[in-house]
Scaffold this motif. Structure first.
Motif, mmCIF file in Angstrom:
data_model
loop_
_atom_site.group_PDB
_atom_site.id
_atom_site.type_symbol
_atom_site.label_atom_id
_atom_site.label_comp_id
_atom_site.label_asym_id
_atom_site.label_seq_id
_atom_site.Cartn_x
_atom_site.Cartn_y
_atom_site.Cartn_z
ATOM 1 N N MET A 1 0.703 -1.112 -0.076
ATOM 2 C CA MET A 1 -0.062 -0.031 0.148
ATOM 3 C C MET A 1 0.984 1.249 0.061
ATOM 4 O O MET A 1 1.771 1.324 0.861
ATOM 5 C CB MET A 1 -0.715 -0.122 1.226
ATOM 6 C CG MET A 1 -1.607 1.100 1.635
ATOM 7 S SD MET A 1 -2.983 1.992 0.703
ATOM 8 C CE MET A 1 -4.111 0.246 0.271
ATOM 9 N N HIS A 3 1.847 4.820 1.070
ATOM 10 C CA HIS A 3 1.163 5.361 2.236
ATOM 11 C C HIS A 3 0.740 6.708 1.900
ATOM 12 O O HIS A 3 -0.515 7.194 2.428
ATOM 13 C CB HIS A 3 2.469 5.864 3.282
ATOM 14 C CG HIS A 3 2.884 4.435 3.830
ATOM 15 N ND1 HIS A 3 2.347 4.206 4.974
ATOM 16 C CD2 HIS A 3 3.503 3.466 3.468
ATOM 17 C CE1 HIS A 3 3.004 2.796 5.543
ATOM 18 N NE2 HIS A 3 3.577 2.642 4.539
ATOM 19 N N TYR A 6 -3.126 6.219 1.389
ATOM 20 C CA TYR A 6 -3.804 5.634 2.353
ATOM 21 C C TYR A 6 -4.508 6.542 3.290
ATOM 22 O O TYR A 6 -3.837 7.074 4.302
ATOM 23 C CB TYR A 6 -2.917 4.521 3.130
ATOM 24 C CG TYR A 6 -3.436 3.692 4.158
ATOM 25 C CD1 TYR A 6 -4.523 2.853 3.688
ATOM 26 C CD2 TYR A 6 -3.022 3.232 5.449
ATOM 27 C CE1 TYR A 6 -5.165 1.816 4.440
ATOM 28 C CE2 TYR A 6 -3.522 2.168 6.161
ATOM 29 C CZ TYR A 6 -4.692 1.675 5.633
ATOM 30 O OH TYR A 6 -5.214 0.775 6.529
ATOM 31 N N VAL A 22 -11.634 -9.076 14.651
ATOM 32 C CA VAL A 22 -10.957 -9.837 15.505
ATOM 33 C C VAL A 22 -11.958 -10.290 16.578
ATOM 34 O O VAL A 22 -11.736 -11.410 16.792
ATOM 35 C CB VAL A 22 -9.543 -8.967 16.356
ATOM 36 C CG1 VAL A 22 -9.226 -9.660 17.181
ATOM 37 C CG2 VAL A 22 -8.532 -8.740 14.989
ATOM 38 N N PHE A 59 -18.261 -2.698 5.916
ATOM 39 C CA PHE A 59 -17.043 -3.442 5.130
ATOM 40 C C PHE A 59 -17.221 -3.104 3.428
ATOM 41 O O PHE A 59 -16.130 -3.068 3.005
ATOM 42 C CB PHE A 59 -16.942 -4.901 5.610
ATOM 43 C CG PHE A 59 -15.941 -5.524 5.062
ATOM 44 C CD1 PHE A 59 -14.599 -5.330 5.706
ATOM 45 C CD2 PHE A 59 -15.914 -6.203 3.657
ATOM 46 C CE1 PHE A 59 -13.595 -6.175 5.273
ATOM 47 C CE2 PHE A 59 -14.915 -6.723 3.254
ATOM 48 C CZ PHE A 59 -13.516 -6.597 3.945
ATOM 49 N N HIS A 89 -3.774 -8.636 0.993
ATOM 50 C CA HIS A 89 -4.809 -7.769 1.324
ATOM 51 C C HIS A 89 -5.904 -7.616 0.375
ATOM 52 O O HIS A 89 -7.084 -7.902 0.850
ATOM 53 C CB HIS A 89 -4.111 -6.318 1.207
ATOM 54 C CG HIS A 89 -3.356 -5.928 2.011
ATOM 55 N ND1 HIS A 89 -2.234 -4.858 1.615
ATOM 56 C CD2 HIS A 89 -2.723 -6.222 2.993
ATOM 57 C CE1 HIS A 89 -1.423 -4.721 2.888
ATOM 58 N NE2 HIS A 89 -1.816 -5.451 3.758
ATOM 59 N N MET A 92 -7.887 -11.006 1.346
ATOM 60 C CA MET A 92 -8.509 -10.644 2.651
ATOM 61 C C MET A 92 -9.856 -10.119 2.423
ATOM 62 O O MET A 92 -10.955 -10.408 3.087
ATOM 63 C CB MET A 92 -7.957 -9.690 3.744
ATOM 64 C CG MET A 92 -6.896 -10.624 4.378
ATOM 65 S SD MET A 92 -5.679 -9.398 5.260
ATOM 66 C CE MET A 92 -6.186 -9.519 6.980
ATOM 67 N N THR A 96 -13.681 -12.043 3.311
ATOM 68 C CA THR A 96 -14.669 -11.379 4.188
ATOM 69 C C THR A 96 -15.821 -11.244 3.691
ATOM 70 O O THR A 96 -16.804 -11.560 4.218
ATOM 71 C CB THR A 96 -13.895 -10.063 4.820
ATOM 72 O OG1 THR A 96 -12.709 -10.211 5.258
ATOM 73 C CG2 THR A 96 -14.597 -9.448 5.618
ATOM 74 N N VAL A 151 -0.815 -10.251 10.021
ATOM 75 C CA VAL A 151 -0.334 -9.726 11.426
ATOM 76 C C VAL A 151 1.280 -10.176 11.517
ATOM 77 O O VAL A 151 2.082 -9.340 11.924
ATOM 78 C CB VAL A 151 -0.946 -10.086 12.658
ATOM 79 C CG1 VAL A 151 -0.355 -9.922 14.067
ATOM 80 C CG2 VAL A 151 -2.473 -9.498 12.530
ATOM 81 N N ILE A 164 5.621 0.716 10.259
ATOM 82 C CA ILE A 164 4.240 0.924 9.555
ATOM 83 C C ILE A 164 3.080 0.993 10.496
ATOM 84 O O ILE A 164 2.109 1.483 10.301
ATOM 85 C CB ILE A 164 4.130 -0.359 8.536
ATOM 86 C CG1 ILE A 164 4.170 -1.651 9.259
ATOM 87 C CG2 ILE A 164 4.737 -0.050 7.397
ATOM 88 C CD1 ILE A 164 3.721 -2.775 8.347
ATOM 89 N N LEU A 165 3.449 0.508 11.981
ATOM 90 C CA LEU A 165 2.254 0.619 12.922
ATOM 91 C C LEU A 165 1.969 1.851 13.269
ATOM 92 O O LEU A 165 0.866 2.376 13.548
ATOM 93 C CB LEU A 165 2.853 -0.282 14.080
ATOM 94 C CG LEU A 165 2.707 -1.991 13.944
ATOM 95 C CD1 LEU A 165 3.148 -2.494 15.478
ATOM 96 C CD2 LEU A 165 1.092 -2.299 13.947
#
Ligand code: HEM
Ligand code: HEM
Length: 179
Positions: A1, A3, A6, A22, A59, A89, A92, A96, A151, A164-165
């Motif tokens: 991605m 940044h 984003y 989660v 979502f 990504h 996912m 989902t 993760v 990145i966190l």
């Protein structure tokens, strides 16, 4: 991605989906595999079905904004790590989607939206519902696996010094490192 692309909104949508998904995964597996209490299973089931239904439009909106975005950059980069991140990504997102749609269609009872209103059963054919329930179960397993990979990749990057966190949360939660 990338940044720069984003956005603030995407960060909010990621944070909200992260918390809700989660919770749905961990409590769903707790109810299905660990808890023996019928009351606990029932409470988690009723709450989670309503929460996941409420979460579905959020979502789908997130997916509309982000699914497949930046593919031209990724393919041009020739960087295997970027290909892998792009693949995980977007898988996912797709998984989902399967989990949400199958969860909704496999319901054998009305969906109680926190006592405010009820959504009816959509599919009455038992065999078809059985197949859809099977895809929900397997969809959840694939999603859990993708989440572990996601993760693990975040932790690996963080440990390698790519912070990145720090850029993951929208401003109000952003922890500044400036002294
Ligand atoms: C403990 C849970 C999670 C952590 C720590 C986490 C962390 C992160 C971080 C740090 C990024 C930014 C990567 C970058 O800047 O390149 C990211 C992006 C992303 N994450 Fe997560 N994430 C978590 C849960 C989830 C969940 C549940 C989903 C479910 C769909 C998800 C889907 C994505 C996607 C698709 C991206 C790419 C950007 C976007 O489209 O929003 N993550 N995640
Ligand atoms: C991202 C969304 C969702 C996630 C992460 C999720 C996760 C899970 C997990 C981990 C389980 C337990 C394992 C299994 O039996 O397959 C489960 C079961 C179940 N899910 Fe979902 N689910 C989601 C969406 C939905 C939706 C939208 C509905 C219905 C509207 C739904 C209805 C159910 C039902 C009926 C069960 C069977 C057990 C029970 O009654 O609680 N799920 N889900």
């Amino acid at each position: 991605m990338n940044h720069s692309t984003y956005s603030y909104l995407q960060k909010w949508l990621h944070a909200v989906s992260m918390i809700i998904m989660v919770w749905l995964m961990s409590s769903g597996y707790y109810a299905a595999l660990i808890s023996r209490s019928v009351d606990v299973k029932g409470a988690i089931s009723t709450f989670n079905v309503a929460l996941a239904t409420l979460f579905a439009p959020v979502f789908f909106f997130r997916m509309y904004l982000s699914f497949g975005q930046g593919y031209a950059d990724v393919f041009r980069s020739g960087d295997a790590m970027r290909y892998a991140a792009f693949l995980v990504h977007n898988l996912m997102y797709l998984t989902t989607c399967v989990v949400i749609v199958s969860g909704f269609l496999m319901m054998n009872r009305e969906i109680d939206m926190f006592g405010l209103f009820y959504l009816p059963v959509v599919i009455t054919d038992l065999q078809l519902r059985g197949w859809i329930s099977f895809s929900h179960t397997w969809g959840c397993c694939v999603l859990a696996l993708l989440l572990v990979v996601h993760v693990a990749a975040v932790i690996k990057h963080q440990l390698a010094g790519k912070l990145i966190l720090k850029g993951m949360f929208p401003k109000p939660f952003h922890v500044s490192t400036h002294q």
